[in-house]
Design a protein around this motif. Sequence first.
Motif, PDB file in Angstrom:
ATOM      1  N   ALA A 138      -9.244 -74.802  67.616  1.00 32.50           N
ATOM      2  CA  ALA A 138     -10.189 -75.531  66.929  1.00 32.50           C
ATOM      3  C   ALA A 138      -9.408 -76.183  65.760  1.00 32.50           C
ATOM      4  O   ALA A 138      -9.446 -77.285  65.409  1.00 32.50           O
ATOM      5  N   GLY A 139      -8.404 -75.250  65.176  1.00 28.85           N
ATOM      6  CA  GLY A 139      -7.637 -75.858  64.264  1.00 28.85           C
ATOM      7  C   GLY A 139      -6.618 -76.901  64.398  1.00 28.85           C
ATOM      8  O   GLY A 139      -6.404 -77.782  63.764  1.00 28.85           O
ATOM      9  N   ARG A 140      -6.069 -76.769  65.635  1.00 31.82           N
ATOM     10  CA  ARG A 140      -5.152 -77.866  66.385  1.00 31.82           C
ATOM     11  C   ARG A 140      -5.947 -79.138  66.587  1.00 31.82           C
ATOM     12  O   ARG A 140      -5.579 -80.056  66.182  1.00 31.82           O
ATOM     13  N   GLN A 141      -7.171 -78.769  67.201  1.00 31.77           N
ATOM     14  CA  GLN A 141      -8.030 -80.109  67.326  1.00 31.77           C
ATOM     15  C   GLN A 141      -8.210 -80.985  65.911  1.00 31.77           C
ATOM     16  O   GLN A 141      -8.228 -82.099  65.782  1.00 31.77           O
ATOM     17  N   ALA A 142      -8.462 -80.044  64.959  1.00 27.29           N
ATOM     18  CA  ALA A 142      -8.908 -80.641  63.697  1.00 27.29           C
ATOM     19  C   ALA A 142      -7.425 -81.507  62.904  1.00 27.29           C
ATOM     20  O   ALA A 142      -7.823 -82.324  62.476  1.00 27.29           O
ATOM     21  N   LEU A 143      -6.553 -80.731  63.224  1.00 29.09           N
ATOM     22  CA  LEU A 143      -5.341 -81.323  62.749  1.00 29.09           C
ATOM     23  C   LEU A 143      -5.016 -82.707  63.504  1.00 29.09           C
ATOM     24  O   LEU A 143      -4.713 -83.842  62.970  1.00 29.09           O
ATOM     25  N   ARG A 144      -5.465 -82.767  64.792  1.00 25.52           N
ATOM     26  CA  ARG A 144      -5.110 -84.033  65.528  1.00 25.52           C
ATOM     27  C   ARG A 144      -6.007 -84.980  65.137  1.00 25.52           C
ATOM     28  O   ARG A 144      -5.623 -86.283  64.798  1.00 25.52           O
ATOM     29  N   ALA A 145      -7.458 -84.507  64.850  1.00 23.90           N
ATOM     30  CA  ALA A 145      -8.184 -85.568  64.290  1.00 23.90           C
ATOM     31  C   ALA A 145      -8.040 -86.085  62.980  1.00 23.90           C
ATOM     32  O   ALA A 145      -8.441 -87.077  62.448  1.00 23.90           O
ATOM     33  N   LEU A 146      -6.971 -85.421  62.249  1.00 24.18           N
ATOM     34  CA  LEU A 146      -6.503 -85.879  60.801  1.00 24.18           C
ATOM     35  C   LEU A 146      -5.002 -86.620  61.013  1.00 24.18           C
ATOM     36  O   LEU A 146      -4.695 -86.796  59.995  1.00 24.18           O
ATOM     37  N   SER A 147      -5.044 -86.959  62.133  1.00 20.06           N
ATOM     38  CA  SER A 147      -3.587 -87.564  62.499  1.00 20.06           C
ATOM     39  C   SER A 147      -2.434 -86.975  62.273  1.00 20.06           C
ATOM     40  O   SER A 147      -1.287 -87.239  61.729  1.00 20.06           O
ATOM     41  N   ARG A 148      -2.553 -85.569  62.111  1.00 19.54           N
ATOM     42  CA  ARG A 148      -1.200 -84.422  61.871  1.00 19.54           C
ATOM     43  C   ARG A 148      -0.775 -83.832  63.252  1.00 19.54           C
ATOM     44  O   ARG A 148      -1.692 -83.840  63.941  1.00 19.54           O
ATOM     45  N   PRO A 149       0.453 -83.699  63.232  1.00 16.65           N
ATOM     46  CA  PRO A 149       0.893 -82.845  64.446  1.00 16.65           C
ATOM     47  C   PRO A 149       0.417 -81.740  64.677  1.00 16.65           C
ATOM     48  O   PRO A 149      -0.038 -80.670  63.633  1.00 16.65           O
ATOM     49  N   ALA A 150       0.138 -81.138  66.112  1.00 15.05           N
ATOM     50  CA  ALA A 150      -0.326 -79.878  66.172  1.00 15.05           C
ATOM     51  C   ALA A 150       0.253 -79.405  67.659  1.00 15.05           C
ATOM     52  O   ALA A 150       0.504 -80.260  68.428  1.00 15.05           O
ATOM     53  N   ASP A 151       0.372 -77.998  67.880  1.00 20.76           N
ATOM     54  CA  ASP A 151       0.816 -77.862  69.222  1.00 20.76           C
ATOM     55  C   ASP A 151      -0.312 -77.569  70.111  1.00 20.76           C
ATOM     56  O   ASP A 151      -1.259 -78.148  69.801  1.00 20.76           O
ATOM     57  N   ASP A 152       0.263 -77.593  71.405  1.00 14.28           N
ATOM     58  CA  ASP A 152      -0.818 -77.853  72.525  1.00 14.28           C
ATOM     59  C   ASP A 152      -1.809 -76.590  72.370  1.00 14.28           C
ATOM     60  O   ASP A 152      -1.386 -75.556  72.101  1.00 14.28           O
TER      61      ASP A 152
END
Lengths: 966, 98, 191
Positions: free
Chosen positions: A461-475
């Motif tokens: 969920a933390g990663r998906q939030a980062l992607r929603a903020l246009s920030r890079p995140a691991d798979d």
Amino acid sequence: MSPRRLDAPYGQLIDRDSPVEFEFDGELIRGYRGDSVVSALLGEDRWLISRSFKYHRPRGPLSLAGHDANTLVQTPRAPNQLAEDLDAQDQEIVSGQNFLGSLRADRYALLDRLGRFLPVGFYYRAFFKPRGIWRYWEAFIRKTAGLGVANLRVKPRYSDKQYLFCDVAVVGAGPAGISAALTAAAGGAEVLLIDENPYTGGALTYHRFGLEDVTREHMLAQLRSSLAAAANIRVLSGATCNAWFSDHYLPVFQGERLLKVRANTCILATGSSEQPVVFRNNDVPGIVLCSALERLLLHHGVCPEGPAVVLAGNDDAYLTALTAIDAGLTLAAVVDMRPATDNPALAAALAERGVTCYFNATVYEAHEDASGLRLGSVDVYNIETAGQVGALTARIECQLLAMSAGLMPAYQLACHGGAKLEYVDEKAAFALTQLPEGMLLAGGVNSIHTLEAVCADGRNAGRQALRALSRPADDDEAVECALRVNHPWPIFKHPRGREFVDFDEDLQVKDIINSARLGYRDIQLVKRYSTVGMGPSQGRHSALTTARLIAQATDRTVSETGVTTARPPVKPEPLGLLAGRRFHPVRKTPLDSRHRALGAHMIPAGSWRRPAFYGKPSQRTACIAAEAQAVRTGVGIIDVSTLGGIDLRGPDAAEFLNRIYTYGFLKQPVGKTRYAVLTSEQGVVVDDGVAARLADEHFYVTATTTGVDRVYRDMLRWNAQWRLSVDIAQVTSAYSAVNVAGPRSRDVLESAGCDLDLSAEAFPYLACREACVGGIPVRIMRVGFVGELGYELHVPSLMAQSLWDRLLSAGAAFDIKPFGVETQRLLRLEKGHIIVGQDTDGMSHPGEVGLEWAISRKKPFFVGRRSVEILMAQPLKRQLVGFSLSVHAPQPKEGHLVIRSGDIVGNVTSCEVSATLNQIVGLAYVHPDDALPGCDITIRTDDAVCVQATVVALPFYDPQNERQAL
Amino acid sequence: MKMMECPLNGPRNISEFTYGGQVQVMPDPQQCSDLEWAKYVFYEDNDLGVVREWWQHTPSSYWFIAERHNGSDVILRTYDPATLFTGRVDFQDEGSPS
Amino acid sequence: MTSGLASPVGAAQVPAPMTGKTLALHDLSLALRSGVRGPGAADWLRTQSMPTDLQPNTIENISNGRLLMALSTREFWLLEPDADASAAAPPSAAVATEAWPLYNQHSHAWLVLAGGPKADMMAKLCGVDLRENAFALGQVAQTQMAHISVIVAHHLWRDTPVFSMFVDQSLADFAWTALSDAMSEFRASTD
């Protein structure tokens, strides 16, 4: 002596070195700092906390999480407080509520015996028929169904609101929420972690996630230290997120403050709600949820009196049993509603510890002990088919029963955002779908329950939030959870009832089934009819059972039935916090302090504060008469700063004005004013004012106090379409204004040092000028709202006080008298001038109110022109006229009806006693056939007294209009 | 609380805005029938779909146009009215806007 | 009330010192300000040798302790916090083609908030994030505060970062009271 508690690691939340005490129902209760009122009471082995809403049954804690109504108590400050949420250290006196006599011996408890005479809908029926019966029931019902007593003498606390901004809001600081927060923060997001408990860790602080209880404490310590080290996470503890609103706007209650959180994305890690088993007498004090027993042991170090029984619908309950045994609680038996455990090692572990396990069995009925106030024993029966039992297997003496029928996602916040809670019948599992954009789920609320999976789900969920903020995140990691946590049918109807579905509302299985029998198939209607889910628990423990019962009764599946809609708030919230600080903006003119010094009686006028008149309210009539007299015979001065002002500047200023107002303005000479009427596109008179042409390309237009904002807004919108070369500036606040009126007003202005030639020839009626009065720059208009020689002086606001002082001191020689808005209303009425909004309504077109003359038919367009033409081509339905009657007649008031042949034909819009005219005068809408002067009209005044008035030509005063033109 | 993107001031709480009704084309006020005029003045389309609306950012008095789906309440875009209203409008004596 | 001008803030009190975390509120309603608006406003600025490249909703310190604030591409406020307002009539005639002077000297009260926690305090009254990372020095927000319209400008004054706030002068007393109340919890803290 302080009560005995278990040693560490039990009792994490209490400080054994800080004993606290408070009074509960007249007895001294001792506990420790960190105890809630409930845990302190349980520490003293007091399980009776409250009486139920309808039947006055004894009740004790159920969830120990503040999630049910069983612990509602009264404090001196407020009724209906959840004792599980009340810190013991803050209390002095706590008492039970909703009883007659005492909590222990509530005389209303006989209602429990009368239960069959009080079915669901009883109140509605008692209201309804037989006719008149309500009178007999009312007093009794109001007294018995009232819960606590409001303390009306309580002093309000200072409550407050504050915005909080973040990239990611994580609701729930359990293992999923912390993992999500850490991942999002590590990726650079600014994170807010919100939890209703005063600690972080969620279920990690009490629940055992496996047979060997070794990873839990280690993991908790690790997550907490990472949290403390993370720079961009702000933790809000003891903070309840009570709703989700559009675009991630979250009201969070913390102490005496409502935090208005605005996030870019929102991760819900709200966990799940443990579900009770439904059997006869499942509400007896001593019957708790498994998680409640775990909290009691681990959080508060309270080891309740045994022996205990665990009623299991899943493997998790076995872990509770193990925790209880480890803490030293005597466990009499585990009763499992399933044929076997999913994990055979759990059953083996209990057998090893000598605990009897009954499989395919349930507690079918609970019995109170001799006191009638506490669990004494349970009857264990074999389950034959879903919900049906066979023979009695055993009666087990016990003082405590811990139960778990399953885990329902804490779905409320997700559903506020429009998510759907789906139920997979075959697996008795839940899924939340159709989440709004930017909302993510993690952990229990996402139906993920094993610890490793919960943490991984949080990280995802933390990663998906980062992607929603246009920030890079691991798979994302792969997350699976095969744990079956829900028993498909933990409901056992008993012929003698008292199997509670909803503890808040005292609803039993038959109440729900009867709702279906009465035709309420829809779950929403069942809720409204039976009130299930309407109490403080908001369906947390009853929604699933209700859905299952209705599904069965209507031959549908639970997924077809659905559950009731969850709406804010999640938990009961104090209204004082919603109110917060009160912002009531009141506009004051620059002369406000001058009015108060002169003893003005101030009244609200729109958003402004204005003098009504100068003097005591008790002498209103005399004050107004004296002020009016001064204006008519000497000179008066009134603050008209609240008048709207709009500056129109530019080559198209005249053209623009010509399109907005009804009159013609293209040929208006510089230095002249014109009356300006504004009609809406519907042809209704919506505002009026005076347009002063100060220069060829500069008009200064006044508007009504309450109408100017709308006029300004409309002007801007029209020009966004027309694109004329004109600047439209609202100058209401830039310019303040006073009106000096009366036969001596010219003398006052001259004496104050006005640098204009004020003679009637040089500065005639309706002229406007820019000038100086004693060096103070002003825009002066000769207008006559009150019908006397008068000057309206518009002055840059910072200089308004200087001008006022100057005029008052110059006017002293002429006995100048300040007058207020009520006096002005009388004076203008004598002159027959209408006030738009008072003498007009949402239907008044120019023809009805005598403004035909202000309509120009020579120009191609003005706003509302087409509608005005259509309306005025039709026969008039009513007409505004002046009327008068004797001063000795009952005085009609605004809104009184005009009656003609028994029908209502109009109403009075203004009416005053005129001392000048020695008459009552007013304006009213009348039938067009009665509109000619001399006609009689009938006005129905107070107490249905009808009076006859005579229609009079306007104006009442100075019909030749000589005085204003002097 | 809902947010809206003001073309001048950026994203703001919806409470900072004033609604100004649907963007409508005024029929020629001198040529159209009474019925056409009445429809323009009193009727609003209530079709499900994307609607074009006037909104004003109240603190700055700035009018703009928003395209919003009235089913989902999603605001698709907001822009300055000059995008739609590109030139000066005049009313001739015979009444036709040019 | 020298010079014949009176501030709309009736409740004016002695401002607290501008040090540490303490918040201070100043009434600059009698300081000099003017402005120009219209399609020709930017051109006029050029003739006055003032910057013309300001983005809407930004503010810039220019020469002689003055500030230039852009509220749109066609409305500019010239602020002179250390000069006194004039008692002359505010000009109304166009200063250039399609450029008209503003009446902002009289229409708006000018309050200045200084001190470390000013953004936290403003979060009690205003729904726009005014913290440094979201509202940097040089930014302007036209928004609402305690239910009234306000223009908040983040700029340097006497080398200190401050929020200049412009509210309708008739609401100056209300704004002052609301701000003082919201400030009370911060007033005691110093460091």
